[in-house]
Enzyme design. Structure first.
Site, PDB file in Angstrom:
ATOM      1  N   HIS A 369     -33.873 128.959  26.543  1.00 49.02           N
ATOM      2  CA  HIS A 369     -33.695 128.772  25.102  1.00 49.02           C
ATOM      3  C   HIS A 369     -33.166 129.996  24.386  1.00 49.02           C
ATOM      4  CE1 HIS A 369     -35.524 124.807  24.303  1.00 49.02           C
ATOM      5  NE2 HIS A 369     -36.232 125.062  25.395  1.00 49.02           N
ATOM      6  N   LYS A 560     -35.551 128.131   8.184  1.00 52.08           N
ATOM      7  CA  LYS A 560     -35.714 128.397   9.613  1.00 52.08           C
ATOM      8  C   LYS A 560     -36.605 129.621   9.728  1.00 52.08           C
ATOM      9  CE  LYS A 560     -31.144 128.704   9.942  1.00 52.08           C
ATOM     10  NZ  LYS A 560     -30.743 128.023  11.168  1.00 52.08           N
ATOM     11  N   ARG A 561     -37.074 129.957  10.950  1.00 55.06           N
ATOM     12  CA  ARG A 561     -37.854 131.167  11.093  1.00 55.06           C
ATOM     13  C   ARG A 561     -37.068 132.368  10.556  1.00 55.06           C
ATOM     14  NH1 ARG A 561     -42.753 130.907  14.024  1.00 55.06           N
ATOM     15  NH2 ARG A 561     -42.800 133.121  13.525  1.00 55.06           N
ATOM     16  N   LYS A 566     -30.825 135.561  12.626  1.00 49.70           N
ATOM     17  CA  LYS A 566     -30.471 134.398  11.810  1.00 49.70           C
ATOM     18  C   LYS A 566     -29.835 134.807  10.472  1.00 49.70           C
ATOM     19  CE  LYS A 566     -34.065 131.387  13.843  1.00 49.70           C
ATOM     20  NZ  LYS A 566     -33.435 130.087  14.180  1.00 49.70           N
ATOM     21  N   THR A 668     -31.307 123.419  15.712  1.00 46.83           N
ATOM     22  CA  THR A 668     -31.475 121.968  15.535  1.00 46.83           C
ATOM     23  C   THR A 668     -31.565 121.623  14.056  1.00 46.83           C
ATOM     24  OG1 THR A 668     -33.852 122.297  15.884  1.00 46.83           O
ATOM     25  CG2 THR A 668     -32.562 121.455  17.756  1.00 46.83           C
ATOM     26  N   LYS A 672     -30.140 118.271  11.715  1.00 45.99           N
ATOM     27  CA  LYS A 672     -30.875 117.470  10.719  1.00 45.99           C
ATOM     28  C   LYS A 672     -30.074 117.407   9.416  1.00 45.99           C
ATOM     29  CE  LYS A 672     -35.053 119.495  12.657  1.00 45.99           C
ATOM     30  NZ  LYS A 672     -35.981 120.630  12.447  1.00 45.99           N
TER      31      LYS A 672
HETATM   32  C1  LIG Z   1     -35.888 121.922  12.878  1.00 45.72           C
HETATM   33  C2  LIG Z   1     -36.936 122.911  12.582  1.00 45.72           C
HETATM   34  C3  LIG Z   1     -36.798 124.234  13.016  1.00 45.72           C
HETATM   35  C4  LIG Z   1     -35.562 124.744  13.736  1.00 45.72           C
HETATM   36  O1  LIG Z   1     -34.640 125.199  12.784  1.00 45.72           O
HETATM   37  P1  LIG Z   1     -33.365 126.090  13.197  1.00 45.72           P
HETATM   38  O2  LIG Z   1     -32.558 126.121  11.949  1.00 45.72           O
HETATM   39  O3  LIG Z   1     -32.672 125.347  14.292  1.00 45.72           O
HETATM   40  O4  LIG Z   1     -33.875 127.412  13.601  1.00 45.72           O
HETATM   41  C5  LIG Z   1     -37.801 125.139  12.713  1.00 45.72           C
HETATM   42  N1  LIG Z   1     -38.893 124.762  12.026  1.00 45.72           N
HETATM   43  C6  LIG Z   1     -39.063 123.506  11.589  1.00 45.72           C
HETATM   44  C7  LIG Z   1     -40.283 123.158  10.808  1.00 45.72           C
HETATM   45  C8  LIG Z   1     -38.096 122.530  11.859  1.00 45.72           C
HETATM   46  O5  LIG Z   1     -38.280 121.276  11.424  1.00 45.72           O
END
Ligand SMILES: *Cc1c(COP(=O)(O)O)cnc(C)c1O
Length: 825
Positions: A369, A560-561, A566, A668, A672
């Protein structure tokens, strides 16, 4: 497939036991919780409804389990330290097709489903993308009726709650099990014993062979709790099995010294520490002993569970074990599965090394990952030998045999042996868990095309040369049941009216929207849905941050985190740039913009926490300056989690995917947003590349260096030259460095600004800043052309079919697992 009549009829007593939903809710209120329906709060209503819905799962669940146990088809065991499930009620209602009867029943209680569903705490058993991927995968496996079981840990405390105090992140514990968990069933009959510490003893068995066994170990118990994973409108209900650590009191009682009775009882409780808390580090490792204990605990309990059931059916004949079982390792966190399966086969079931190795390497598969060096797991040999002495011996044996094979292929090349060894030599030798996973697996996959390519070329190049066929790509995906159908009911209804409802089970159907992208009447409906979702999001932002979003502005979101790679910093720099323009009066061609940022920082990640503080401080200055009225807002959304993303992604118009190219394995969140009609502003990183390919380059705001460009520029990176040479960038740095955003806290952001100016800055933020400003201007300009924007938005949704986790899981099943839908379901 499914028998529709059976599911849609489930509001009626279907098996002679269950009453209509309304009566079942009343029955649970009265008999499960001892409450009169007239004096009850929404929390009890939630718990009674959850129990009611769970009862309606049990029959299919039992049937699926029986089919699974009887079947000789290949079974898949998805091993993951994280499952970021979020809420279960709505998911179960949706997948069991109970929405109408449930809504009807709740009407009788004068409440709506949303209000009740909002009572549920998120199951936050994960950090971010990796954990949420595991949850989306389970949903898709059940949708595709595949024989897959998830194995994880039942953490007493999930991902911490993030509070913001004076702009800074403060962590609070997440005791999600406080009111009980209606979605789990304890299965004490499947309890397993896990053994730590001790040492190896060799002896000769009846056949005169040397065998190893562990003695003087500290033992504890693993007790399974099962959660149902219902398939979408079919008869499958798969299982997620989560292990809780418990004391092995019966074994330890003998050791009790009568004088130390109370101390001994207190000691017993230490066993439960193992499943007490999820480690909140995303993309970094901290090498804590308890974490390695958690990893071994999960792996040993799960393997023993699977082997016990195998032996019940097949005795000690393991010849077909590999054919009929597959283990997917979600990153290296469960990598101990390789030596642990070897140990169980050899020490407990009498297999010889070669047989055991053949079985092990025919059923292990590893998903990588990350490319970040700080995230690659390495465990010190010293710790390993103390905690898991027998496993270390086995790892050494694996390594010796592997290196012998490599030496044969590369005669005289000692350097390659040093590079690929499972043991990193040095003052403190370490075990390289990624290499152990590669050597022990028949499949190694990355999670986006670029990521897999970089693994083959870089990090795992030596291994790729040795075993080119092991390596494969499986681009991530997300489930459209949660991330579109459930979270965006307005769009769901519009889609169903326009292209039918097949997209819920097959997202490629969304392509039928493409011909409507320029259709005026359809665009009007599309805008109306987005506008309502923006209103809902704005309300949520106001409620949780006090910041008022303008509903005609572009909603620009990065959730995101929080991590340097990022580049939330780049986003903040852009906001500061817009603020500077407003202060200069340069507002012609400026599109009103509301920027939302959210995410948790690892509690020990100082720079990430400082970025949170900067976002909050910039927000406070920008939002309180009358000059920005109607033009610019910035808000930091606290405690970002699955249930908040369900409100955020439908209301987003511009999705920020701005990582340093080559650093984000896939992403991911990007998928979404795309499904829900947001346009992406992003770099050529992770799955962004595939998103841009599918959506069309003209429907994506691209900026920045690509992965090769990043490697290249780092050889002679001169951020100070870039700052000095670009008037607008220089002004942004001056505003921050001049203390505009920390008037009463001098110097607190120096660490961030000096990082941006450092020629060694890994994330090369300044290199991409100009290109980012320009791409943002383009996005803003485009937004003012409503017809164009909406055409682009529709085309993004229309071409998001590839990013369904159903597609991803279909590829895992065909290309890695050789798994087929369970016969009879
Ligand atoms: C989808 C999701 C992530 C992943 O987000 P990235 O933008 O791909 O880092 C992290 N936390 C939550 C709560 C999510 O739903």
């Amino acid at each position: 497939m499914l028998d529709q009549t059976q599911v849609s009829d489930s509001s009626k007593p279907s098996n002679g036991v269950l009453l209509p939903i309304s009566d079942e809710i009343r029955r649970h209120l009265l008999y499960t919780f001892g409450h009169d329906e007239s004096h009850v709060n929404n929390n009890y209503r939630y718990r009674a409804l959850a129990a009611t819905v769970r009862d309606r799962v049990t029959k299919k669940w039992r049937k699926t389990r029986e089919l699974f146990e009887q079947s000789d088809q290949r079974k898949v065991h998805y091993l993951s330290l994280e499952f970021l499930l979020g809420r279960s009620l709505n998911n179960a209602v949706q997948n069991l097709d109970l929405e109408s009867p449930v809504r009807e029943a709740l009407q009788g209680y004068g409440v709506d489903l949303e209000e009740i569903a909002d009572q549920e705490l998120d199951a936050g058993l994960g950090n971010g993308g990796l954990g949420r991927l595991a949850a989306c995968f389970l949903d898709s496996c059940a949708n595709l009726q595949l024989p897959v079981v998830g194995y994880g840990i039942r953490y007493e405390f999930g991902m911490f709650h993030q509070l913001i105090e004076n702009g800074r992140q403060v962590e609070a514990p997440d005791h999600w099990l406080r009111d009980g968990n209606p979605w789990e069933i304890e299965r004490p009959e499947d309890t397993r014993t896990i053994r730590f510490y001790g040492h190896t003893q060799r002896s000769i068995n009846e056949k005169g062979e040397q065998v190893s066994s562990l003695v003087d170990t500290h033992d504890l118990l693993a007790v399974p709790y099962d959660m149902p994973i219902p398939g979408y409108k079919n008869d499958t209900v798969n299982t997620l099995r989560l292990w809780k650590a418990s004391t092995a009191d019966v074994f330890n009682l003998a050791e009790f010294n009568s004088g130390n009775y109370t101390d001994a009882v207190v000691q017993m409780n230490n066993a439960e520490q193992i499943s007490m808390v999820l480690y909140p580090n995303d993309s970094s490792e901290n090498g804590k002993e308890l974490r390695l204990k958690q990893q071994y605990f999960l792996v040993s309990a799960s393997l023993q569970d699977i082997i016990a059931k195998w032996v019940e059916k097949n005795g000690d004949d393991f010849t077909k074990f590999g054919e009929q079982n597959c283990f997917q390792l979600n990153d290296t966190h469960p990598a101990c599965a390789v030596p642990e399966l070897m140990r169980l086969l050899m020490d407990e079931h009498g297999l010889e090394w070669d047989e055991a190795w053949k079985v092990t390497t025919s059923c292990m598969a590893y998903t990588n990952h990350t490319l970040l060096p700080e995230a690659l797991e390495r465990w010190s040999v010293a710790l390993f030998s103390r905690l898991l002495p027998r496993l270390l011996e086995i790892i050494y044996d694996i390594n010796a045999k592997f290196l012998k094979q490599v030496a044969k292929e590369y005669p005289g090349d000692v350097d390659v042996l040093r590079r690929v060894s499972l043991v990193e030599e040095g003052d403190q030798p370490h075990i390289r868990m990624a290499y152990l996973s590669i050597v022990g697996s028949f499949s190694v996959n990355g999670v986006a095309a670029l990521h897999t390519g970089l693994l083959k070329k870089g990090l795992f190049a030596d291994f790729y040369k040795i075993w080119p066929k092991k390596f494969n790509n499986k681009t991530n995906g997300v489930t459209q049941r949660r991330w579109l159908s459930h979270c965006n009911p307005g769009l769901r209804d519009l889609l169903n009216d326009t292209i039918g409802d097949k997209w819920e089970g097959d997202l490629v159907e969304m392509a039928k929207l493409a011909p409507l992208a320029s259709d005026k009447a359809f665009q009007k409906k599309w805008i109306a849905v987005k506008q309502e979702n923006k209103r809902r999001l704005a309300e949520h932002v106001l409620q949780h941050t006090g910041v008022e979003f303008m509903e005609d502005a572009i909603f620009d979101v990065q959730v995101k985190r929080i991590h340097e790679y990022k580049r939330q910093l780049l986003n903040v720099l852009h906001v500061v740039h817009l603020y500077d323009r407003i202060r200069r009066g340069d507002t012609k061609n400026m599109t009103p913009r509301c920027v939302l940022i959210g995410g948790k920082a690892a509690p020990g990640y100082h720079v990430a926490k400082l970025i949170v503080k900067l976002i909050n401080n910039v927000a406070s200055v920008v939002n309180n300056d009358p000059a920005t009225k109607g033009l610019l807002r910035l808000a930091f959304f606290p405690n970002y989690r699955v249930s908040t993303m369900e409100i955020i992604c439908p209301g987003t118009e511009l999705s920020e995917q701005i990582s340093t190219a080559g650093k984000e394995a896939s992403g991911t969140g990007n998928m979404k947003f795309m499904m829900n009609g947001a346009l992406t502003i992003g770099t050529l990183d992770g799955a962004n590349i595939e998103i841009r390919e599918k959506a069309g380059a003209e429907n994506f705001f691209l900026f920045g260096l690509d992965a090769a460009g990043v490697v290249d520029i780092r050889k002679a990176y001169d951020p100070n030259g870039i700052i000095a040479g670009d008037e607008e960038i220089r002004r942004v740095m001056e505003l921050i460095e001049g203390g505009t955003f920390n008037k009463n806290e001098p110097g607190i952001f120096d660490l961030l600004t000096s990082g941006l100016r450092n020629p060694q800055d890994q994330w090369v933020t300044m290199a991409d800043f100009r290109s980012y400003i320009d791409a943002q201007q383009e996005a803003g300009d485009c937004y003012r052309d409503k017809e164009r924007w909406n055409r682009m938005s529709i085309l993004n949704s229309a071409h998001s079919g590839w990013f369904s986790s159903d597609r991803t899981i279909g590829q895992y099943a065909d290309e890695i697992w050789s798994a087929k839908p369970l016969q009879g379901s």
